[in-house]
Design a protein around this motif. Structure first.
Motif, PDB file in Angstrom:
ATOM      1  N   ASP A 150       0.855  -1.193   0.000  1.00 48.67           N
ATOM      2  CA  ASP A 150       0.000   0.000   0.000  1.00 48.67           C
ATOM      3  C   ASP A 150       0.886   1.236   0.000  1.00 48.67           C
ATOM      4  O   ASP A 150       1.789   1.360   0.845  1.00 48.67           O
ATOM      5  CB  ASP A 150      -0.893  -0.012   1.240  1.00 48.67           C
ATOM      6  CG  ASP A 150      -1.846   1.161   1.280  1.00 48.67           C
ATOM      7  OD1 ASP A 150      -2.324   1.572   0.208  1.00 48.67           O
ATOM      8  OD2 ASP A 150      -2.115   1.660   2.386  1.00 48.67           O
ATOM      9  N   LEU A 151       0.666   2.136  -0.928  1.00 51.89           N
ATOM     10  CA  LEU A 151       1.408   3.403  -0.988  1.00 51.89           C
ATOM     11  C   LEU A 151       0.502   4.531  -0.515  1.00 51.89           C
ATOM     12  O   LEU A 151      -0.649   4.627  -0.944  1.00 51.89           O
ATOM     13  CB  LEU A 151       1.883   3.699  -2.414  1.00 51.89           C
ATOM     14  CG  LEU A 151       2.823   2.702  -3.073  1.00 51.89           C
ATOM     15  CD1 LEU A 151       3.299   3.239  -4.414  1.00 51.89           C
ATOM     16  CD2 LEU A 151       4.003   2.368  -2.188  1.00 51.89           C
ATOM     17  N   THR A 152       1.022   5.385   0.357  1.00 45.66           N
ATOM     18  CA  THR A 152       0.250   6.519   0.855  1.00 45.66           C
ATOM     19  C   THR A 152       1.152   7.736   1.001  1.00 45.66           C
ATOM     20  O   THR A 152       2.383   7.627   0.993  1.00 45.66           O
ATOM     21  CB  THR A 152      -0.392   6.217   2.228  1.00 45.66           C
ATOM     22  OG1 THR A 152       0.641   6.038   3.201  1.00 45.66           O
ATOM     23  CG2 THR A 152      -1.260   4.980   2.176  1.00 45.66           C
ATOM     24  N   ALA A 153       0.527   8.889   1.168  1.00 42.41           N
ATOM     25  CA  ALA A 153       1.246  10.135   1.451  1.00 42.41           C
ATOM     26  C   ALA A 153       0.359  10.997   2.340  1.00 42.41           C
ATOM     27  O   ALA A 153      -0.862  10.874   2.337  1.00 42.41           O
ATOM     28  CB  ALA A 153       1.582  10.871   0.155  1.00 42.41           C
ATOM     29  N   HIS A 154       0.986  11.882   3.102  1.00 47.16           N
ATOM     30  CA  HIS A 154       0.237  12.736   4.016  1.00 47.16           C
ATOM     31  C   HIS A 154      -0.689  13.679   3.247  1.00 47.16           C
ATOM     32  O   HIS A 154      -0.361  14.138   2.148  1.00 47.16           O
ATOM     33  CB  HIS A 154       1.203  13.554   4.881  1.00 47.16           C
ATOM     34  CG  HIS A 154       1.871  12.737   5.940  1.00 47.16           C
ATOM     35  ND1 HIS A 154       2.315  13.265   7.121  1.00 47.16           N
ATOM     36  CD2 HIS A 154       2.171  11.418   6.004  1.00 47.16           C
ATOM     37  CE1 HIS A 154       2.855  12.328   7.859  1.00 47.16           C
ATOM     38  NE2 HIS A 154       2.786  11.186   7.196  1.00 47.16           N
ATOM     39  N   VAL A 155      -1.825  13.958   3.857  1.00 46.58           N
ATOM     40  CA  VAL A 155      -2.851  14.790   3.222  1.00 46.58           C
ATOM     41  C   VAL A 155      -2.666  16.248   3.637  1.00 46.58           C
ATOM     42  O   VAL A 155      -2.492  16.557   4.820  1.00 46.58           O
ATOM     43  CB  VAL A 155      -4.257  14.296   3.628  1.00 46.58           C
ATOM     44  CG1 VAL A 155      -5.334  15.242   3.114  1.00 46.58           C
ATOM     45  CG2 VAL A 155      -4.487  12.881   3.115  1.00 46.58           C
ATOM     46  N   ASP A 156      -2.725  17.121   2.657  1.00 50.54           N
ATOM     47  CA  ASP A 156      -2.652  18.568   2.898  1.00 50.54           C
ATOM     48  C   ASP A 156      -4.083  19.082   3.069  1.00 50.54           C
ATOM     49  O   ASP A 156      -4.776  19.367   2.103  1.00 50.54           O
ATOM     50  CB  ASP A 156      -1.965  19.242   1.707  1.00 50.54           C
ATOM     51  CG  ASP A 156      -1.806  20.745   1.882  1.00 50.54           C
ATOM     52  OD1 ASP A 156      -2.396  21.307   2.833  1.00 50.54           O
ATOM     53  OD2 ASP A 156      -1.098  21.364   1.065  1.00 50.54           O
ATOM     54  N   PHE A 157      -4.516  19.199   4.320  1.00 55.33           N
ATOM     55  CA  PHE A 157      -5.891  19.611   4.591  1.00 55.33           C
ATOM     56  C   PHE A 157      -6.144  21.054   4.168  1.00 55.33           C
ATOM     57  O   PHE A 157      -7.267  21.402   3.793  1.00 55.33           O
ATOM     58  CB  PHE A 157      -6.218  19.417   6.073  1.00 55.33           C
ATOM     59  CG  PHE A 157      -6.544  17.997   6.441  1.00 55.33           C
ATOM     60  CD1 PHE A 157      -7.835  17.522   6.314  1.00 55.33           C
ATOM     61  CD2 PHE A 157      -5.556  17.135   6.886  1.00 55.33           C
ATOM     62  CE1 PHE A 157      -8.148  16.209   6.639  1.00 55.33           C
ATOM     63  CE2 PHE A 157      -5.858  15.829   7.215  1.00 55.33           C
ATOM     64  CZ  PHE A 157      -7.150  15.357   7.085  1.00 55.33           C
ATOM     65  N   THR A 158      -5.134  21.893   4.230  1.00 55.32           N
ATOM     66  CA  THR A 158      -5.309  23.277   3.785  1.00 55.32           C
ATOM     67  C   THR A 158      -5.658  23.326   2.305  1.00 55.32           C
ATOM     68  O   THR A 158      -6.531  24.090   1.876  1.00 55.32           O
ATOM     69  CB  THR A 158      -4.039  24.090   4.061  1.00 55.32           C
ATOM     70  OG1 THR A 158      -3.764  24.084   5.460  1.00 55.32           O
ATOM     71  CG2 THR A 158      -4.190  25.527   3.588  1.00 55.32           C
ATOM     72  N   ALA A 159      -4.992  22.480   1.512  1.00 54.81           N
ATOM     73  CA  ALA A 159      -5.277  22.436   0.077  1.00 54.81           C
ATOM     74  C   ALA A 159      -6.677  21.899  -0.185  1.00 54.81           C
ATOM     75  O   ALA A 159      -7.391  22.404  -1.064  1.00 54.81           O
ATOM     76  CB  ALA A 159      -4.232  21.570  -0.631  1.00 54.81           C
ATOM     77  N   LEU A 160      -7.095  20.889   0.578  1.00 57.87           N
ATOM     78  CA  LEU A 160      -8.460  20.362   0.407  1.00 57.87           C
ATOM     79  C   LEU A 160      -9.500  21.432   0.714  1.00 57.87           C
ATOM     80  O   LEU A 160     -10.466  21.612  -0.025  1.00 57.87           O
ATOM     81  CB  LEU A 160      -8.689  19.151   1.319  1.00 57.87           C
ATOM     82  CG  LEU A 160      -7.840  17.900   1.110  1.00 57.87           C
ATOM     83  CD1 LEU A 160      -8.367  16.762   1.989  1.00 57.87           C
ATOM     84  CD2 LEU A 160      -7.820  17.479  -0.341  1.00 57.87           C
ATOM     85  N   ALA A 161      -9.293  22.121   1.832  1.00 59.45           N
ATOM     86  CA  ALA A 161     -10.250  23.163   2.229  1.00 59.45           C
ATOM     87  C   ALA A 161     -10.315  24.271   1.192  1.00 59.45           C
ATOM     88  O   ALA A 161     -11.404  24.766   0.859  1.00 59.45           O
ATOM     89  CB  ALA A 161      -9.866  23.722   3.593  1.00 59.45           C
ATOM     90  N   ALA A 162      -9.162  24.668   0.675  1.00 59.09           N
ATOM     91  CA  ALA A 162      -9.130  25.743  -0.323  1.00 59.09           C
ATOM     92  C   ALA A 162      -9.902  25.343  -1.582  1.00 59.09           C
ATOM     93  O   ALA A 162     -10.661  26.140  -2.150  1.00 59.09           O
ATOM     94  CB  ALA A 162      -7.691  26.098  -0.668  1.00 59.09           C
ATOM     95  N   SER A 163      -9.706  24.093  -2.023  1.00 58.92           N
ATOM     96  CA  SER A 163     -10.403  23.631  -3.229  1.00 58.92           C
ATOM     97  C   SER A 163     -11.909  23.579  -3.008  1.00 58.92           C
ATOM     98  O   SER A 163     -12.694  23.965  -3.874  1.00 58.92           O
ATOM     99  CB  SER A 163      -9.884  22.248  -3.627  1.00 58.92           C
ATOM    100  OG  SER A 163      -8.528  22.304  -4.004  1.00 58.92           O
ATOM    101  N   ALA A 164     -12.325  23.099  -1.832  1.00 57.92           N
ATOM    102  CA  ALA A 164     -13.758  22.973  -1.557  1.00 57.92           C
ATOM    103  C   ALA A 164     -14.426  24.330  -1.405  1.00 57.92           C
ATOM    104  O   ALA A 164     -15.520  24.560  -1.936  1.00 57.92           O
ATOM    105  CB  ALA A 164     -13.966  22.127  -0.298  1.00 57.92           C
ATOM    106  N   THR A 165     -13.793  25.235  -0.676  1.00 56.55           N
ATOM    107  CA  THR A 165     -14.416  26.541  -0.448  1.00 56.55           C
ATOM    108  C   THR A 165     -14.422  27.396  -1.712  1.00 56.55           C
ATOM    109  O   THR A 165     -15.325  28.208  -1.905  1.00 56.55           O
ATOM    110  CB  THR A 165     -13.705  27.286   0.691  1.00 56.55           C
ATOM    111  OG1 THR A 165     -12.300  27.384   0.407  1.00 56.55           O
ATOM    112  CG2 THR A 165     -13.881  26.554   2.015  1.00 56.55           C
ATOM    113  N   THR A 166     -13.435  27.201  -2.572  1.00 51.53           N
ATOM    114  CA  THR A 166     -13.432  27.913  -3.848  1.00 51.53           C
ATOM    115  C   THR A 166     -14.670  27.563  -4.667  1.00 51.53           C
ATOM    116  O   THR A 166     -15.199  28.397  -5.416  1.00 51.53           O
ATOM    117  CB  THR A 166     -12.159  27.579  -4.648  1.00 51.53           C
ATOM    118  OG1 THR A 166     -11.019  28.044  -3.930  1.00 51.53           O
ATOM    119  CG2 THR A 166     -12.188  28.226  -6.028  1.00 51.53           C
TER     120      THR A 166
END
Length: 359
Positions: A270-286
Motif C-alpha cells: 500500500d502506498l500513501t502520502a500525508h494529506v494537505d488539509f489546507t489544500a483540500l479546504a481551499a479547493s472545496a471553499t473555492t
C-alpha cells in the motif's frame, strides 16, 4: 519481480522515466495488478488497519455526527449516504447501526459507495447484504445522483497519487521513476519545473527540498465542495496529514504492517502520502462550500464522548483491556489521535457540525 514491475519497466523503456504520480497511480490502481485491485489487505491480518477496524466506537461517533447533520438539514428524504473508499464496509455498517435510533433516517437513506476495486466492491456488497442493506457503486463521486448528501471519506485521500518536485541548484525538478545503474527501480530528477508552479515562499528553498502535492485530491475536494454548494449536505474527511502547508517527502509503503521500499515489488504494498488539509479546504471553499477544521482525531472523538461510550461497552460485557487499547490507539498521541485529522465540509447555509463549532 512483480507482474506490475515488468509492465512499469516496459513503459519506462518505451517512453522514458515515469512521473511519480503515474507510478503511484499504477501501483494502486492498475486494472489487473494494482494493489487495491489485486491485493487489498485491510484489517488485523492485512497490511494496514484503519480506525473502523480498531473499534466500532469510531464509526458510531461518525454516525452520530452525520445523524445530527441530517437533522440540521431538515431531515430530508431521500438523502444520499456516500462513502469514498469504503474498504471492507466496516465503517458503513457501524454508521448504519448508529442510525437505527432514528428510523426516519434509516428509511430515507440511499446508500452509495465510491469504489474502483472489483474485489472490494464484492466484499462490501456481501457484508451489506448480510445486514439487510443494499447500495449502488460508482467509480467517481460525479456519478452519485444529486440531492441532499451525507458523505464520509476515511483514509481515502492519502491513497491518491502525489507528485513531487525537488530543489536542485537554482531550479526545481520533477521527481521521476527510472531504472538505476544497479538495474533496480530508482528515483531520479526529471525535467525542470517552471518557477511559477512553486509557491513563492519556497522558490528559494534549500538544496534537496522536496515539495509534494496531490492534484487528484484537490480536484475531488473541489467536486465535493461544488456539490455541497448546490445541494444541502455535510462531508466528513478523516485522514493523516497536516493542517498548515508543509514540504517534504511523505511517500511511504506498508506491507504486512511494516514500512517497505516504495520502489520494491510495485503493486504488492500500500502506498500513501500525508494529506494537505489546507489544500483540500481551499479547493472545496473555492467551489462554494464551507470548511471546518481540521482538528485532531483525538480531540474529535474525545469531544464527542468516546470515553463514555467505552464505559458503556465495558458495562455491557466488552473486554476492558481491548477497549482500553482501542481508546488509546484512536485518541492517544502515540497512536492515531494526533497524526490523524478530521475536517468537515458543509453547504454554505449549514452550521458547523459538532464538535467543530466549539473546537
Amino acid at each position: 519481480m512483480s507482474a506490475l514491475e515488468t509492465l512499469i519497466r516496459a513503459e519506462i523503456a518505451a517512453t522514458g522515466p515515469m512521473p511519480l504520480e503515474r507510478y503511484m497511480g499504477l501501483c494502486l490502481g492498475h486494472p489487473e495488478h494494482g494493489y487495491y485491485m489485486a491485493k487489498p489487505a485491510i484489517g488485523a491480518a492485512g497490511d494496514f488497519t484503519t480506525a473502523p477496524e480498531v473499534s466500532q466506537m469510531f464509526g458510531e461517533i461518525v454516525g452520530a455526527v452525520l445523524a445530527h447533520a441530517w437533522q440540521a438539514m431538515g431531515s430530508p428524504a431521500p438523502v444520499r449516504l456516500v462513502e469514498l473508499g469504503p474498504g471492507r464496509a466496516t465503517l458503513m455498517l457501524d454508521i448504519l447501526r448508529t442510525f437505527r435510533v432514528l428510523p426516519d433516517l434509516l428509511a430515507a437513506l440511499d446508500i452509495h459507495m465510491v469504489e474502483t476495486s472489483p474485489r472490494l466492491r464484492a466484499a462490501q456488497e456481501y457484508r451489506l447484504k448480510e445486514h439487510g442493506f443494499t447500495a449502488t457503486w460508482h467509480d467517481t463521486i460525479d456519478e452519485v445522483p444529486s440531492g441532499p448528501m451525507l458523505l464520509v471519506a476515511n483514509e481515502f485521500f492519502d491513497a491518491l497519487p502525489v507528485r513531487q518536485r525537488v530543489r536542485r541548484g537554482a531550479s526545481w525538478r520533477a521527481r521521476m521513476v527510472s531504472i538505476g545503474d544497479d538495474d533496480r527501480l530508482a528515483f531520479i530528477d526529471g525535467p525542470e519545473v517552471p518557477a511559477t508552479d512553486i509557491p513563492e515562499p519556497l522558490r528559494d528553498a534549500a538544496e534537496g527540498t522536496v515539495l509534494e502535492d496531490c492534484p487528484a485530491a484537490r480536484e475531488i475536494a473541489g467536486r465535493i465542495g461544488g456539490r455541497l454548494a448546490r445541494d444541502p449536505g455535510v462531508a466528513l474527511i478523516v485522514d493523516y496529514g497536516y493542517r498548515e502547508p508543509a514540504h517534504g517527502d511523505s511517500l511511504q509503503a506498508l506491507r504486512e504492517k511494516k514500512f517497505a521500499d516504495p520502489l520494491q515489488d510495485p503493486g504488492m504494498a500500500d502506498l500513501t502520502a500525508h494529506v494537505d488539509f489546507t489544500a483540500l479546504a481551499a479547493s472545496a471553499t473555492t467551489e462554494g462550500s464551507k470548511a471546518w477544521g481540521p482538528i485532531a482525531q483525538g480531540t474529535f472523538l474525545t469531544s464527542l464522548g468516546i470515553g463514555l461510550r467505552a464505559e458503556r461497552l465495558r458495562a455491557s460485557g466488552a473486554d476492558a483491556q481491548d477497549l482500553t487499547h482501542a481508546l488509546e490507539r484512536l485518541t492517544g498521541a502515540g497512536g492515531m489521535g494526533t497524526l490523524f485529522k478530521v475536517m468537515a465540509l458543509t453547504a454554505p447555509d449549514l452550521p458547523a457540525p459538532p464538535p467543530f463549532g466549539t473546537a
